[in-house]
Design a protein around this motif. Structure first.
Motif, PDB file in Angstrom:
ATOM      1  N   VAL A   1       0.843  -1.205   0.000  1.00 16.15           N
ATOM      2  CA  VAL A   1       0.000   0.000   0.000  1.00 16.15           C
ATOM      3  C   VAL A   1       0.877   1.255   0.000  1.00 16.15           C
ATOM      4  CG1 VAL A   1      -1.620   1.370   1.369  1.00 16.15           C
ATOM      5  CG2 VAL A   1      -1.999  -1.084   1.074  1.00 16.15           C
ATOM      6  N   ARG A   2       1.916   1.267   0.855  1.00 19.49           N
ATOM      7  CA  ARG A   2       2.803   2.424   0.911  1.00 19.49           C
ATOM      8  C   ARG A   2       3.569   2.608  -0.392  1.00 19.49           C
ATOM      9  NH1 ARG A   2       6.447   3.359   6.068  1.00 19.49           N
ATOM     10  NH2 ARG A   2       6.997   5.115   4.711  1.00 19.49           N
ATOM     11  N   ALA A   3       3.952   1.486  -0.994  1.00 17.51           N
ATOM     12  CA  ALA A   3       4.672   1.558  -2.272  1.00 17.51           C
ATOM     13  C   ALA A   3       3.789   2.176  -3.348  1.00 17.51           C
ATOM     14  CB  ALA A   3       5.136   0.167  -2.689  1.00 17.51           C
ATOM     15  N   TRP A   4       2.546   1.717  -3.453  1.00 19.48           N
ATOM     16  CA  TRP A   4       1.628   2.257  -4.448  1.00 19.48           C
ATOM     17  C   TRP A   4       1.345   3.738  -4.181  1.00 19.48           C
ATOM     18  CZ3 TRP A   4       0.847   1.248  -9.076  1.00 19.48           C
ATOM     19  CH2 TRP A   4       0.688  -0.056  -9.571  1.00 19.48           C
ATOM     20  N   THR A   5       1.147   4.078  -2.913  1.00 20.15           N
ATOM     21  CA  THR A   5       0.853   5.473  -2.556  1.00 20.15           C
ATOM     22  C   THR A   5       1.982   6.399  -2.981  1.00 20.15           C
ATOM     23  OG1 THR A   5      -0.449   4.749  -0.652  1.00 20.15           O
ATOM     24  CG2 THR A   5       0.274   7.036  -0.662  1.00 20.15           C
ATOM     25  N   LEU A   6       3.221   6.004  -2.655  1.00 20.95           N
ATOM     26  CA  LEU A   6       4.377   6.832  -2.997  1.00 20.95           C
ATOM     27  C   LEU A   6       4.543   6.948  -4.508  1.00 20.95           C
ATOM     28  CD1 LEU A   6       6.912   8.404  -2.253  1.00 20.95           C
ATOM     29  CD2 LEU A   6       8.129   6.227  -2.040  1.00 20.95           C
ATOM     30  N   LEU A   7       4.419   5.849  -5.220  1.00 19.08           N
ATOM     31  CA  LEU A   7       4.590   5.871  -6.676  1.00 19.08           C
ATOM     32  C   LEU A   7       3.489   6.679  -7.355  1.00 19.08           C
ATOM     33  CD1 LEU A   7       5.720   2.168  -7.210  1.00 19.08           C
ATOM     34  CD2 LEU A   7       7.134   4.214  -7.487  1.00 19.08           C
ATOM     35  N   GLN A   8       2.272   6.633  -6.803  1.00 24.43           N
ATOM     36  CA  GLN A   8       1.175   7.421  -7.371  1.00 24.43           C
ATOM     37  C   GLN A   8       1.394   8.917  -7.107  1.00 24.43           C
ATOM     38  OE1 GLN A   8      -2.335   5.624  -5.712  1.00 24.43           O
ATOM     39  NE2 GLN A   8      -2.440   4.015  -7.272  1.00 24.43           N
ATOM     40  N   GLU A   9       1.920   9.254  -5.922  1.00 29.44           N
ATOM     41  CA  GLU A   9       2.226  10.657  -5.632  1.00 29.44           C
ATOM     42  C   GLU A   9       3.257  11.210  -6.607  1.00 29.44           C
ATOM     43  OE1 GLU A   9       3.521  10.941  -1.610  1.00 29.44           O
ATOM     44  OE2 GLU A   9       1.541  10.525  -0.758  1.00 29.44           O
ATOM     45  N   LEU A  10       4.178  10.340  -7.029  1.00 26.92           N
ATOM     46  CA  LEU A  10       5.220  10.745  -7.973  1.00 26.92           C
ATOM     47  C   LEU A  10       4.767  10.588  -9.426  1.00 26.92           C
ATOM     48  CD1 LEU A  10       8.284   9.068  -6.219  1.00 26.92           C
ATOM     49  CD2 LEU A  10       7.746  11.504  -6.274  1.00 26.92           C
ATOM     50  N   ALA A  11       3.526  10.116  -9.617  1.00 30.36           N
ATOM     51  CA  ALA A  11       2.997   9.854 -10.966  1.00 30.36           C
ATOM     52  C   ALA A  11       3.945   8.944 -11.744  1.00 30.36           C
ATOM     53  CB  ALA A  11       2.753  11.167 -11.715  1.00 30.36           C
ATOM     54  N   ALA A  12       4.486   7.947 -11.040  1.00 25.02           N
ATOM     55  CA  ALA A  12       5.450   7.031 -11.662  1.00 25.02           C
ATOM     56  C   ALA A  12       4.749   6.038 -12.576  1.00 25.02           C
ATOM     57  CB  ALA A  12       6.216   6.277 -10.578  1.00 25.02           C
ATOM     58  N   ARG A  13       5.389   5.721 -13.676  1.00 22.73           N
ATOM     59  CA  ARG A  13       4.806   4.810 -14.662  1.00 22.73           C
ATOM     60  C   ARG A  13       5.379   3.414 -14.453  1.00 22.73           C
ATOM     61  NH1 ARG A  13       5.563   7.981 -20.238  1.00 22.73           N
ATOM     62  NH2 ARG A  13       4.300   6.241 -21.011  1.00 22.73           N
ATOM     63  N   ILE A  14       4.951   2.780 -13.352  1.00 23.21           N
ATOM     64  CA  ILE A  14       5.361   1.416 -13.031  1.00 23.21           C
ATOM     65  C   ILE A  14       4.146   0.510 -13.223  1.00 23.21           C
ATOM     66  CG2 ILE A  14       6.293  -0.117 -11.252  1.00 23.21           C
ATOM     67  CD1 ILE A  14       8.287   1.966 -12.033  1.00 23.21           C
ATOM     68  N   PRO A  15       4.252  -0.533 -14.065  1.00 19.61           N
ATOM     69  CA  PRO A  15       3.070  -1.362 -14.348  1.00 19.61           C
ATOM     70  C   PRO A  15       2.513  -2.076 -13.126  1.00 19.61           C
ATOM     71  CG  PRO A  15       5.077  -2.365 -15.243  1.00 19.61           C
ATOM     72  CD  PRO A  15       5.432  -0.976 -14.816  1.00 19.61           C
ATOM     73  N   SER A  16       3.394  -2.578 -12.247  1.00 19.43           N
ATOM     74  CA  SER A  16       2.959  -3.278 -11.048  1.00 19.43           C
ATOM     75  C   SER A  16       4.087  -3.245 -10.023  1.00 19.43           C
ATOM     76  CB  SER A  16       2.598  -4.737 -11.367  1.00 19.43           C
ATOM     77  OG  SER A  16       2.439  -5.485 -10.171  1.00 19.43           O
ATOM     78  N   VAL A  17       3.717  -3.079  -8.751  1.00 15.47           N
ATOM     79  CA  VAL A  17       4.734  -3.070  -7.701  1.00 15.47           C
ATOM     80  C   VAL A  17       5.230  -4.476  -7.412  1.00 15.47           C
ATOM     81  CG1 VAL A  17       3.968  -0.939  -6.601  1.00 15.47           C
ATOM     82  CG2 VAL A  17       2.958  -3.123  -5.888  1.00 15.47           C
TER      83      VAL A  17
ATOM     84  N   THR B   1      13.310   5.355 -11.523  1.00 18.99           N
ATOM     85  CA  THR B   1      12.157   5.773 -10.726  1.00 18.99           C
ATOM     86  C   THR B   1      12.093   5.018  -9.413  1.00 18.99           C
ATOM     87  OG1 THR B   1      10.874   6.351 -12.713  1.00 18.99           O
ATOM     88  CG2 THR B   1       9.632   5.911 -10.702  1.00 18.99           C
ATOM     89  N   VAL B   2      12.310   3.702  -9.469  1.00 15.56           N
ATOM     90  CA  VAL B   2      12.288   2.879  -8.254  1.00 15.56           C
ATOM     91  C   VAL B   2      13.391   3.325  -7.294  1.00 15.56           C
ATOM     92  CG1 VAL B   2      12.628   0.547  -7.334  1.00 15.56           C
ATOM     93  CG2 VAL B   2      11.244   0.880  -9.386  1.00 15.56           C
ATOM     94  N   ALA B   3      14.594   3.586  -7.830  1.00 14.64           N
ATOM     95  CA  ALA B   3      15.712   4.013  -6.985  1.00 14.64           C
ATOM     96  C   ALA B   3      15.419   5.356  -6.318  1.00 14.64           C
ATOM     97  CB  ALA B   3      16.988   4.095  -7.818  1.00 14.64           C
ATOM     98  N   ILE B   4      14.827   6.297  -7.074  1.00 12.70           N
ATOM     99  CA  ILE B   4      14.489   7.607  -6.504  1.00 12.70           C
ATOM    100  C   ILE B   4      13.377   7.469  -5.466  1.00 12.70           C
ATOM    101  CG2 ILE B   4      13.535   9.887  -7.024  1.00 12.70           C
ATOM    102  CD1 ILE B   4      14.969   9.717  -9.756  1.00 12.70           C
ATOM    103  N   ALA B   5      12.365   6.646  -5.787  1.00 14.66           N
ATOM    104  CA  ALA B   5      11.264   6.436  -4.840  1.00 14.66           C
ATOM    105  C   ALA B   5      11.786   5.818  -3.542  1.00 14.66           C
ATOM    106  CB  ALA B   5      10.203   5.543  -5.468  1.00 14.66           C
ATOM    107  N   ARG B   6      12.739   4.881  -3.648  1.00 12.23           N
ATOM    108  CA  ARG B   6      13.312   4.259  -2.443  1.00 12.23           C
ATOM    109  C   ARG B   6      14.005   5.306  -1.573  1.00 12.23           C
ATOM    110  NH1 ARG B   6      17.797  -0.143  -3.477  1.00 12.23           N
ATOM    111  NH2 ARG B   6      18.870   1.745  -4.175  1.00 12.23           N
ATOM    112  N   SER B   7      14.694   6.267  -2.215  1.00 12.96           N
ATOM    113  CA  SER B   7      15.383   7.308  -1.447  1.00 12.96           C
ATOM    114  C   SER B   7      14.385   8.223  -0.735  1.00 12.96           C
ATOM    115  CB  SER B   7      16.296   8.131  -2.368  1.00 12.96           C
ATOM    116  OG  SER B   7      15.532   8.977  -3.210  1.00 12.96           O
TER     117      SER B   7
END
Length: 264
Positions: free
Chosen positions: A126-142, A156-162
């Motif tokens: 849930v937290r992963a999806w929330t963060l990626l959606q806030e960043l409007a990241a184009r990731i097909p699936s977490v 994108t994943v590396a930046i989101a992790r930071s």
């Protein structure tokens, strides 16, 4: 050139007179750098200019030989990567340090997994999806393995992790290197969204077009020293001159020829 942010609010990160020596080699000398909340500061320079050394000093990998570092107005000692991260300085190195056999969620929470006795997979997802959606990241699936993602998606994943630990400053080392045009645009858009969240961003890049697209200020290093602070409106000729130390170069000659053609 004067610093356009001079007299602005207190910077998150402030370097004054920072120097670093490796034996007889002077890698950095009297470096000054300010990073404010909600701005992108590009750090540019030729190979050997001291960019990587400065990043490692701020990441806690190297300790400065001399000088002072202030974070949130307080003097600090970055004596380890853990200390830098604890203070709120996150770094995304060029190699990204992702585990390709693990999915996006596992990579985001690597070393910071949720759940005292067993992994809380649901909350992490849930937290992963929330963060990626806030960043409007184009990731097909977490739950997609990182090995199947494109270069831009991995960045994108590396930046989101930071961002997971909510740092104040994020350093990005050549985030668009070896990326295609579409993937580069995706990463640059992501950098702008990170800035809009109020983080200070230090962008290290050789690509002047990428730098001018997102940077609020451009800090040039040459031979381990400051060699000017510029804005995105600065011409390529001026930036190349500051980086190389030569006012006469291919860029300046081409610009002069074009001006002559226009005048004729």
């Amino acid at each position: 050139m004067t610093d356009p942010r001079e007299g602005a609010a207190q910077p998150i990160l402030k370097l004054r007179g920072v120097s670093k020596q490796f034996g007889a080699v002077q890698a950095l000398k009297d470096i000054e750098l300010d990073v404010h909340a909600g701005e992108v500061v590009a750090l540019v320079g030729d190979n050997g200019a001291g960019k990587s050394t400065l990043v490692k000093v701020l990441a806690g990998v190297h300790q400065p030989t001399d000088g002072a570092i202030e974070f949130m107005g307080q003097p600090v000692t970055l004596d380890s990567p853990g200390k830098a991260l604890e203070l709120g300085i996150a770094t995304v190195f060029q190699d990204l340090a992702l585990c390709e056999n693990l999915d996006v969620v596992a990579n985001l929470f690597l070393g910071h997994e949720l759940g005292p006795w067993a992994l809380d997979e649901v909350q992490m997802e849930v937290r992963a999806w929330t963060l990626l959606q806030e960043l409007a990241a184009r990731i097909p699936s977490v739950r997609e393995p990182v090995a199947s993602l494109s270069g831009g998606q991995r960045q994108t994943v590396a930046i989101a992790r930071s961002l997971l630990l909510d740092p104040k400053v994020i350093m990005l080392d050549e985030p668009t290197a070896a990326l295609g045009v579409a993937q580069t645009a995706e990463v640059l858009n992501l950098i702008e969204r990170v800035r809009d969240r109020g983080h200070g961003v230090i962008l290290i890049s050789h690509n002047m077009e990428d730098v001018r697209a997102v940077a609020d200020r451009i800090v040039v290093l040459r031979l381990g020293q400051n060699n000017g602070v510029f804005t995105a409106e600065t011409s390529n000729a001026e930036l190349v001159a500051a980086i190389t130390g030569a006012t006469e170069n291919a860029v300046s000659r081409r610009r002069a020829r074009k001006l002559e053609e226009v005048e004729q």
